[in-house]
Design an enzyme around this catalytic site. Structure first.
Site, PDB file in Angstrom:
ATOM      1  N   HIS A 157      -2.453   0.462   6.954  1.00  0.00           N
ATOM      2  CA  HIS A 157      -2.705   0.746   5.541  1.00  0.00           C
ATOM      3  C   HIS A 157      -2.369   2.207   5.255  1.00  0.00           C
ATOM      4  CE1 HIS A 157      -4.301  -0.156   1.675  1.00  0.00           C
ATOM      5  NE2 HIS A 157      -5.358   0.653   1.761  1.00  0.00           N
ATOM      6  N   ASP A 163      -8.093   4.906  -3.128  1.00  0.00           N
ATOM      7  CA  ASP A 163      -7.153   3.907  -2.615  1.00  0.00           C
ATOM      8  C   ASP A 163      -6.572   3.142  -3.784  1.00  0.00           C
ATOM      9  OD1 ASP A 163      -5.717   2.026  -1.306  1.00  0.00           O
ATOM     10  OD2 ASP A 163      -7.377   1.243  -0.088  1.00  0.00           O
ATOM     11  N   CYS A 197       0.786  -1.218   0.000  1.00  0.00           N
ATOM     12  CA  CYS A 197       0.000   0.000   0.000  1.00  0.00           C
ATOM     13  C   CYS A 197       0.824   1.278   0.000  1.00  0.00           C
ATOM     14  CB  CYS A 197      -0.961  -0.003   1.178  1.00  0.00           C
ATOM     15  SG  CYS A 197      -0.129  -0.234   2.763  1.00  0.00           S
TER      16      CYS A 197
END
Lengths: 652, 326, 304
Positions: free
Chosen positions: A456, A472, A412
């Site tokens: 994250h 995202d 991420c």
């Protein structure tokens, strides 16, 4: 030179100290811990071989050297860790002069203190074992010391069992009082004094900044970050973005928080139809932030909502902290972007990532519309050979370039960082949000467990009309990461015991831990009040709670005292004996007292001499009593019981 | 016992306080044996170690409360529970104990008295770690279930006469020394301290009387004593003790180991010595000597005469009379 | 059976004036299968008591007046070489009787004393390698003078517990003494005694005493008394478990003597001083006699 204390008392005292210092020893430099254990070993040997204390000068020098070492090792920084390490070192030094009953007692009782201080660092369930075993051994030590002091040493001989049993009983008897106090002792709504900001522990948790690669160690950490209980149904997995630090500044390698990061929000978030109300139990992580879902409407009193909708606690979270939040996902963040904020949200180092910048230019030419551009990039991530992996290579000077054109695999942070750089290069204001995403829904206990491995990072872009909008990029590459949680994207077992049933066991354990947190650790001022309300009591002020505590304490102590103070005198009294005792009490009120050493008949005959008119009757009853009490035939007890109960001595 | 209360009584206002305290204790129940320890006679206070742990507990409480640290609080409260229970247990260790009697055999001044205290416990459990204290001397003991014991406390003596002991304390720090429970009591009666015998007394005053002994010494060593025994065949008739025989309805014969000399007269006024005390000491030594030699003596004190006799009881009566000399 | 016992008791009490307690103790010792030591001045009736007991029991009885020139053989018996059939013949000594009165036992030398005490303990006599069983019942009443007379050998402490009970007779009360002076001679009364019991019935009574009921509280009481002797600081040592067993046995016998069907604390209280007195040795520095200690223990031990 006084008599040396016996081995057993010394050994138990040292055991109490070592057990209670164990977690502290593990947290200090190994050589220091070794030194303290060495002192303990020396004292044990001294007790075994009847050595006396070392010379005074040597003791002073050794203590001084140890203190200097501590100061050097901890760089003179003052914190809880330094304080407890110093305490351990002082107690280690005390070993050299622990030769009097007074010193033994001091060390044994400070063991309780050491146990209590350890809970400032961790309050995990497993420490209950530590608390119980440490207290037990310290109590045994105190018991043993008292038997030495009380001169029972030689009388009792070598067996340790009586002392162990006595200490165990003592602790068990302490439990009712301890529990009453625990439940009813008024808790403070506000701390009396602040906590030192000095963070001493290298505790894992989300850090304040982000440079791709930095959270990776978190992914392997299955320890809980926080747990959430929702007042309604939990949000779907795709909505579970737990907002942590928002990063605006980028220096080429690292994303950091802006100077205005702590500024309070001036925007008012109203509740909406999709508002969520939930309670979070946050494990201590030594930072101020409290994780929330977008966008927090209100939080606990001591918390502040910043301009970028982070929630900040007044103090670093050093103990398990429970807080209530209401969030409303339907909110437009900053419909207007100030020029200052826009400047910060677009700033990029000029000399980095030339290929990314070129790509941004190219995309911008192809897609004048911001939304189309974003979709194009996300589509590119999806369609090109981008991979989500935790085993990503470290990045160099032109990190985004390397990632987007060469590596194309990462997790991420890599995606968020590269995406943000690309956006900023394309002129779209972008910021990075770190936090946690997802969590494991414990269906049976109805709470969401968010682990450190759920850490994250994602981005927010500012769009005309929509304000700051969450994007995202990881979701584009690996939808499973978002829908099924971090565990789904892990390529193969991470360690030997990464098996399903172990995983289940882990979840079971966490449920116990959750209850523990909820009912023991999280039992604070608010929960105490709601607990009392649950019992049907009205809202009580602190002094009323204190009064209630004393009352209940009295209620608890009364039967305890009775049980303790009742002096057992052999077998339990039978009905016959009770009837006889009743008769004796009535006679006693008339001034006729049976001496303990008098037999029933001797007493009855004495009464007969003193008061002939009733004496015959008493002798008769005493004879009946003797026949039953001392005799073989037991079946004719009824008449005696009735007659003895009916007996009323006349006034003299 | 709390060190504070023990120290009371050294200074003048302390003595007043002490008198008040003693009176207060006496008003709460019997203070002389035989007595059974009840709640009114049992006092309890934290020891110095108890105060220290209390302080530690307070620190733990404040810290844990402030940091809202529930496990820390639990630890604190466990210590509190230990404290409250050890208070109860200390009290229980004394409750119901019976101090049956106190007493001592008389000793010569300068020797320590073995002051005996008989204590009984009817409880069905052991009572460990009891301590009996008088002034700075103490004796530690444990009582098994339903037991009776006698504790000897050495008490130093200096002067002859009646020695009145001040209060004794029966105390305990059981189970972990946080609290000390104690009971005060006073001895039933004073103890007799005989005069210290002179170390090198002049010889016994033999020439005091001029009656010569009527009977021959049968044994010049003279350490056997006179007695009656059953008549045996072969005993000459003149040895039969007719009066005694009649009394006992059987024939008794005299064992003819007669005293070697006449009675001694030991007179305080005529004993050598510079002052009264020294004369008393010489007389004491003479008494012991006479008893050792199994001689009969009369003790004269001013107008009073004790004896003549030769028995142990007589010796004790004489020693008592000497001890009580003003 | 019980009636025989009562008659026997009454008969002895007729002869021994005003000493029913001692008579009771003597019967208790007999029915507990033990032996009795009477410690008192000459002339208080020790011998008369022993004679009365032996007459009442109907068995054989022997009296031994102990002197310092007495040899063990004078008591146990000797093997005599018989000229006519050239064999040794055992001639039993005075100890071979149902009731043996050992008068002034402390006049004999320790060797002679030991011979008797061992015979008492073992119930048999071994002479020249041959063992001879003593008759059943076998009951020794020994007397000794409390005065430390010249030429006496006090019984050794370690062997005193061969005697189950020790007691003193004491002077009679003035009124009784007067009766004693007016009434015919005791010896005369003795001749009027009939054998109310015989050996077999005594053995049966001993059996019956041994099975008499003793309730838990009485056992608690006995235990408390024994414990108290062990905890008493004025004693060298407490009573042994053997003494505890003897106490319960004798308390049973006493209950039977009194015609009870179960044991009362009173029985224990009566027996305890006679049983414990000679088994306990007070420390000299305590200044107490064993009688003082025993009385104190009875005074402070609660009766359950």
């Amino acid at each position: 030179m006084k008599q040396l204390p016996p081995f057993s008392a010394v050994a138990w005292t040292i055991a109490a100290f070592v057990i209670s210092a164990l977690p502290h020893l593990a947290a200090m430099p190994p050589w220091l811990a070794a030194g303290i254990l060495g002192a303990c070993a020396w004292r044990l040997a001294a007790a075994r071989y009847r050595w006396g204390p070392p010379p005074r000068l040597l003791r002073i020098v050794l203590t001084g050297v140890a203190l200097v070492f501590v100061l050097v090792a901890f760089g003179g920084l003052w914190g809880r860790r330094t304080a407890t390490v110093l305490l351990c070192v002082m107690l280690g030094a005390k070993m050299m002069e622990m030769f009097a009953v007074r010193d033994l007692r001091l060390v044994a009782s400070v063991s309780f203190f050491l146990i209590a201080t350890q809970f400032l660092f961790s309050e995990r369930l497993i420490y209950l074992v530590y608390l119980v075993s440490g207290s037990l051994v310290a109590t045994i030590a105190l018991t043993r010391i008292q038997t030495v002091h009380g001169g029972q040493w030689t009388a009792r001989g070598g067996s340790e069992l009586p002392a162990i049993r006595q200490a165990a009983v003592l602790l068990m008897l302490a439990a009712p009082v301890a529990l009453t106090l625990f439940v009813l002792f008024p808790r403070l709504a506000q701390p009396l004094w602040g906590l030192p900001d000095q963070v001493m522990d290298g505790r894992t948790g989300l850090s304040e900044d982000m440079s791709p690669g930095s959270i990776s160690n978190l992914f392997l950490d299955d320890s809980p970050a926080f747990r959430v209980e929702f007042d309604g149904p939990p949000p779907p997995p795709g909505e579970r973005y737990w907002r942590g630090p928002v990063l605006w500044n980028f220096d080429g390698t690292t994303w950091t928080r802006p100077f205005f990061g702590d500024a309070p929000s001036r925007q008012f978030v109203a509740e909406g139809p999709r508002s969520l109300s939930y309670q979070v139990q946050l494990e201590p992580h030594e930072r101020r932030w409290l994780f929330v879902l977008d966008y927090p409407v209100r939080g606990p009193d001591q918390a502040l909502i910043t301009v970028d909708h982070q929630m900040l606690n007044r103090h670093p979270v050093t103990t398990l902290t429970r807080y209530d939040v209401v969030s409303n996902p339907d909110f437009t963040d900053m419909p207007e972007l100030s020029s200052g904020a826009q400047a910060v949200a677009l700033r990029l180092p000029e000399d980095r990532n030339p290929r990314t910048r070129a790509l941004a230019q190219e995309l911008r030419e192809r897609h004048p519309d911001d939304r189309a551009l974003i979709n194009a990039v996300l589509g590119w991530f999806r369609e090109e050979a981008f991979y989500y992996t935790l085993s990503a290579a470290p990045l160099g000077r032109h990190g985004a370039d390397e990632f987007l054109f060469d590596l194309r695999s990462g997790y991420c942070e890599y995606y968020a960082s590269a995406f943000a750089i690309l956006m900023r290069a394309a002129g779209i204001p972008t910021r990075i949000v770190t936090g946690y995403q997802g969590g494991f829904w414990q269906a049976a206990s109805e709470y969401l467990l968010v682990r450190q491995s759920d850490a994250h990072a994602w981005t927010e872009v500012w769009l005309e009309g929509d304000g700051w909008t969450r994007v995202d990029p990881t979701a584009a590459v690996s939808p499973a990461r978002i829908e099924q949680g971090s565990r789904s994207v892990i390529d193969g077992p991470r360690h030997l015991f990464d098996l399903n049933w172990v995983e289940n066991l882990r979840n079971q354990y966490d449920r116990i831990q959750h209850l523990w947190n909820r009912w023991v650790l999280g039992f604070d001022h608010d929960r105490q009040r709601s607990f009392l309300r649950g019992l049907g009591l009205p809202d009580l002020t602190t002094d009323r709670i204190a009064l209630l505590m004393l009352l209940v304490l009295g209620l608890v102590m009364a039967p305890l005292s009775y049980a303790l103070l009742r002096q057992p005198r052999g077998r339990a009294a039978s009905e016959v004996e009770r009837a006889w005792q009743l008769m004796l009490r009535r006679l006693k009120r008339r001034g006729l007292t049976r001496q303990a050493s008098e037999t029933p008949l001797e007493f009855a005959r004495r009464v007969r001499n003193a008061r002939p008119q009733e004496g015959e009757r008493i002798v008769e009853l005493a004879l009946m009593y003797c026949r039953i009490h001392y005799g073989e035939v037991q079946d004719d007890a009824r008449p005696f019981i009735e007659q003895a109960r009916a007996f009323r001595p006349a006034r003299a | 016992m709390s060190a504070v209360l023990r120290r009371v009584g050294r200074s003048l206002p302390g003595r007043t306080l002490q008198a008040w305290l003693d009176g207060w204790v006496a008003r709460r129940g019997p203070t002389r044996p035989p007595l059974t320890l009840k709640y009114r006679q049992i006092f309890i206070l934290p020891t110095r170690f108890g105060w220290l742990l209390g302080l530690l507990m307070f620190a733990m409480l404040m810290g844990s409360l402030n940091f809202n640290n529930n496990l820390g609080l639990l630890t604190t409260f466990i210590v509190a529970g230990l404290g409250s229970n050890s208070m109860l247990l200390a009290y229980r260790n004394l409750e119901g104990l019976r101090i049956l009697k106190t007493g001592a055999s008389p000793v010569f001044a300068g020797q320590p008295i073995q002051f005996l205290i008989t204590i009984a416990s009817d409880a069905g459990r052991e009572r460990p770690g009891l301590e009996l204290r008088h002034g700075s001397t103490a004796q530690v003991f444990s009582l098994p279930a339903r037991a009776i014991t006698e504790i000897a406390l050495p008490v130093p003596t200096r002067h002859r006469g009646w020695l009145t002991l001040d209060r004794l304390a029966l105390q305990t720090g059981h189970p972990i020394g946080l609290f000390e429970a104690w009971s005060w009591f006073w001895p039933e009666r004073a103890i007799l301290v005989w005069p210290r015998p002179a170390e090198r007394p002049p010889p016994l005053p033999e020439g005091d009387a001029d009656r010569e002994g009527s009977e021959q010494r049968r044994n010049p060593d003279g350490d056997e004593f006179y007695s009656l025994r059953a008549w045996r065949e072969g005993d000459p008739l003149h040895r039969v003790a007719w009066k005694a025989s009649q009394r006992h309805n059987t024939l008794l014969a005299r064992d003819l180991r007669q005293p070697r000399s006449r009675d001694l007269v030991l007179d305080l006024a005529r004993a050598p010595g510079r002052d009264l005390e020294e004369r008393i000491r010489v007389l004491t030594a003479w008494l012991l000597q006479a008893r050792r030699q199994d001689r009969s003596w009369t003790l004269r004190l001013g107008g009073k005469a004790i004896g003549p006799d030769r028995t142990e009881a007589h010796l004790h009566a004489c020693l008592k009379a000497l001890a009580e000399q003003p | 059976m019980q009636a025989d016992l009562d008659r026997a008791l009454a008969a002895v009490n007729r002869v021994i004036v005003d000493k029913s307690e001692v008579v009771e103790l003597a019967f208790s010792a007999l029915l507990a299968g033990g032996h009795l030591l009477i410690e008192d001045l000459p002339g208080v009736g020790k011998t008369t008591l022993a004679q009365a007991l032996s007459l009442i029991l109907g068995g054989s009885w022997q009296r031994v007046q102990f002197t310092n020139d007495m040899l063990p053989a004078d008591i146990l018996g000797v093997s005599v070489f018989r000229r006519d059939d050239e064999q040794f013949e055992f001639r039993p000594g005075p100890v071979f009787a149902n009731v043996v009165l050992a008068d002034e036992i402390n006049r004999a030398t320790p060797r002679t004393q030991s011979a008797l005490l061992e015979a008492m303990a073992e119930g048999q006599v071994t002479v020249d390698g041959q063992t001879h069983r003593l008759p059943q019942p076998f009951f020794v009443i020994a007397t000794q003078n409390p005065l430390d007379m010249a030429g006496t050998y006090p019984l050794p402490d370690s062997q005193l517990d061969r005697f189950l009970l020790r007691t003193a007779i004491g002077y009679p009360a003035p009124a009784e003494e007067r009766r004693l002076l007016i009434e015919p001679d005791r010896r005369q009364l003795l001749t009027e005694l009939n054998a109310e019991l015989d050996g077999a019935r005594v053995m049966e009574l001993i059996q019956r005493a041994a099975s008499l009921h003793v309730a838990e509280p009485v056992i608690d009481y006995i235990q408390a008394l024994i414990q108290a002797t062990r905890a008493h600081a004025g004693l060298r040592a407490g009573l042994s478990p053997r003494a505890a067993l003897a106490l319960i046995r004798t308390a049973r016998a006493n209950a039977l003597v009194r015609g009870q069907t179960f044991c009362l604390p009173e029985n224990v209280k009566l027996i305890f001083p006679a049983l414990a007195g000679h088994r306990l040795q007070p420390l000299p520095e305590s200044g107490l006699s064993s009688t003082d200690v025993v009385e104190e223990i009875i005074d402070v031990t609660p009766v359950p």
